[in-house]
Design an enzyme around this catalytic site. Structure first.
Site, PDB file in Angstrom:
ATOM      1  N   GLY A   2       0.837  -1.192   0.000  1.00  0.00           N
ATOM      2  CA  GLY A   2       0.000   0.000   0.000  1.00  0.00           C
ATOM      3  C   GLY A   2       0.872   1.243   0.000  1.00  0.00           C
ATOM      4  O   GLY A   2       2.013   1.201   0.466  1.00  0.00           O
ATOM      5  N   GLN A  55       2.785  10.050   1.505  1.00  0.00           N
ATOM      6  CA  GLN A  55       4.091   9.408   1.678  1.00  0.00           C
ATOM      7  C   GLN A  55       5.093   9.791   0.590  1.00  0.00           C
ATOM      8  O   GLN A  55       6.287   9.570   0.748  1.00  0.00           O
ATOM      9  CB  GLN A  55       3.941   7.876   1.669  1.00  0.00           C
ATOM     10  N   CYS A  61       5.648  -0.304   7.126  1.00  0.00           N
ATOM     11  CA  CYS A  61       5.244   0.912   6.424  1.00  0.00           C
ATOM     12  C   CYS A  61       6.449   1.386   5.628  1.00  0.00           C
ATOM     13  O   CYS A  61       7.566   1.394   6.154  1.00  0.00           O
ATOM     14  CB  CYS A  61       4.826   1.980   7.440  1.00  0.00           C
ATOM     15  N   LEU A  62       6.230   1.783   4.386  1.00  0.00           N
ATOM     16  CA  LEU A  62       7.349   2.219   3.554  1.00  0.00           C
ATOM     17  C   LEU A  62       8.014   3.474   4.120  1.00  0.00           C
ATOM     18  O   LEU A  62       9.155   3.765   3.784  1.00  0.00           O
ATOM     19  CB  LEU A  62       6.889   2.448   2.109  1.00  0.00           C
ATOM     20  N   HIS A 113      -4.588   1.204   7.479  1.00  0.00           N
ATOM     21  CA  HIS A 113      -3.241   1.779   7.614  1.00  0.00           C
ATOM     22  C   HIS A 113      -3.068   2.952   6.634  1.00  0.00           C
ATOM     23  O   HIS A 113      -2.598   4.025   7.014  1.00  0.00           O
ATOM     24  CB  HIS A 113      -2.204   0.675   7.354  1.00  0.00           C
ATOM     25  N   GLU A 114      -3.454   2.723   5.378  1.00  0.00           N
ATOM     26  CA  GLU A 114      -3.278   3.770   4.364  1.00  0.00           C
ATOM     27  C   GLU A 114      -4.216   4.948   4.622  1.00  0.00           C
ATOM     28  O   GLU A 114      -3.846   6.105   4.413  1.00  0.00           O
ATOM     29  CB  GLU A 114      -3.492   3.213   2.957  1.00  0.00           C
ATOM     30  N   HIS A 157      -2.807   7.464   6.925  1.00  0.00           N
ATOM     31  CA  HIS A 157      -1.835   8.400   6.319  1.00  0.00           C
ATOM     32  C   HIS A 157      -2.521   9.664   5.814  1.00  0.00           C
ATOM     33  O   HIS A 157      -1.945  10.746   5.850  1.00  0.00           O
ATOM     34  CB  HIS A 157      -1.124   7.736   5.134  1.00  0.00           C
TER      35      HIS A 157
HETATM   36 NI    NI Z   1       2.369   3.342   5.867  1.00  0.00          NI
END
Ligand code: NI
Length: 171
Positions: free
Chosen positions: A45, A50, A93-94, A135-136, A139
């Protein structure tokens, strides 16, 4: 085009995204860039904030997790309208490279969003897909995985990520 991913504690990750209003070629290019960036990382994701784009947009592909054919889903101006149950996933998470933490969240969610052409849809999700959607979606509100941790874990992750950022800056 691959876009650079912002890492915690970059302050831009804390800015809530703005509603998407134009469903044009520029938006489609952004979605394409996000997909390319997510697949390369690789991740399941990616949310626009991000990559420093303050918009309410995220993409998800949980199939890439299992070497299945790709199943890219785009969520624009999403709203989680129902959530039930509770489950724990080991999340990454990236924007937190190298960090994995167990996080409790509702097990099933219903999300309402627009697709890349501005067409509304509703989706009921469970399992990994439900976790990634939540999660996304966080953000887009400037919320991060670290906010879901105990005070102790939060402090440890914060310290590790701050150290990493300092090492990067020194290079
Ligand atoms: Ni994330």
């Amino acid at each position: 085009m691959i876009r650079p991913i912002l890492f915690y504690p970059d302050k831009r990750l804390r800015e809530p995204g703005k509603e998407v209003e134009e469903f044009d070629a520029e938006l489609h290019q952004l979605i394409e860039d996000m997909a390319e960036t997510m697949y390369l990382a690789p991740g399941v994701g990616l949310a626009a904030p991000q990559i420093g784009v303050s918009k309410r947009l995220f993409i998800v592909d949980v199939a890439s997790h299992d070497d299945e054919p790709s199943d890219l889903r785009v969520f624009i101006n999403p709203e989680i309208i129902a959530a039930e149950g509770s489950t724990t996933f080991n999340e990454g998470c990236l924007s937190f490279p190298g960090v994995r933490e167990d996080i409790d969240r509702p097990e099933r969610v219903t999300v309402r969003a627009l697709d890349k052409d501005g067409k509304p849809f509703e989706l009921e999700a469970d399992g990994l897909l439900a976790t990634v959607i939540q999660h996304e979606n966080d953000h887009l509100n400037g919320e991060l995985m670290i906010d879901h941790l105990s005070v102790l874990r939060r402090r440890m992750v914060h310290r590790a990520m701050t150290k990493r950022a300092a090492a990067d800056a020194a290079q």
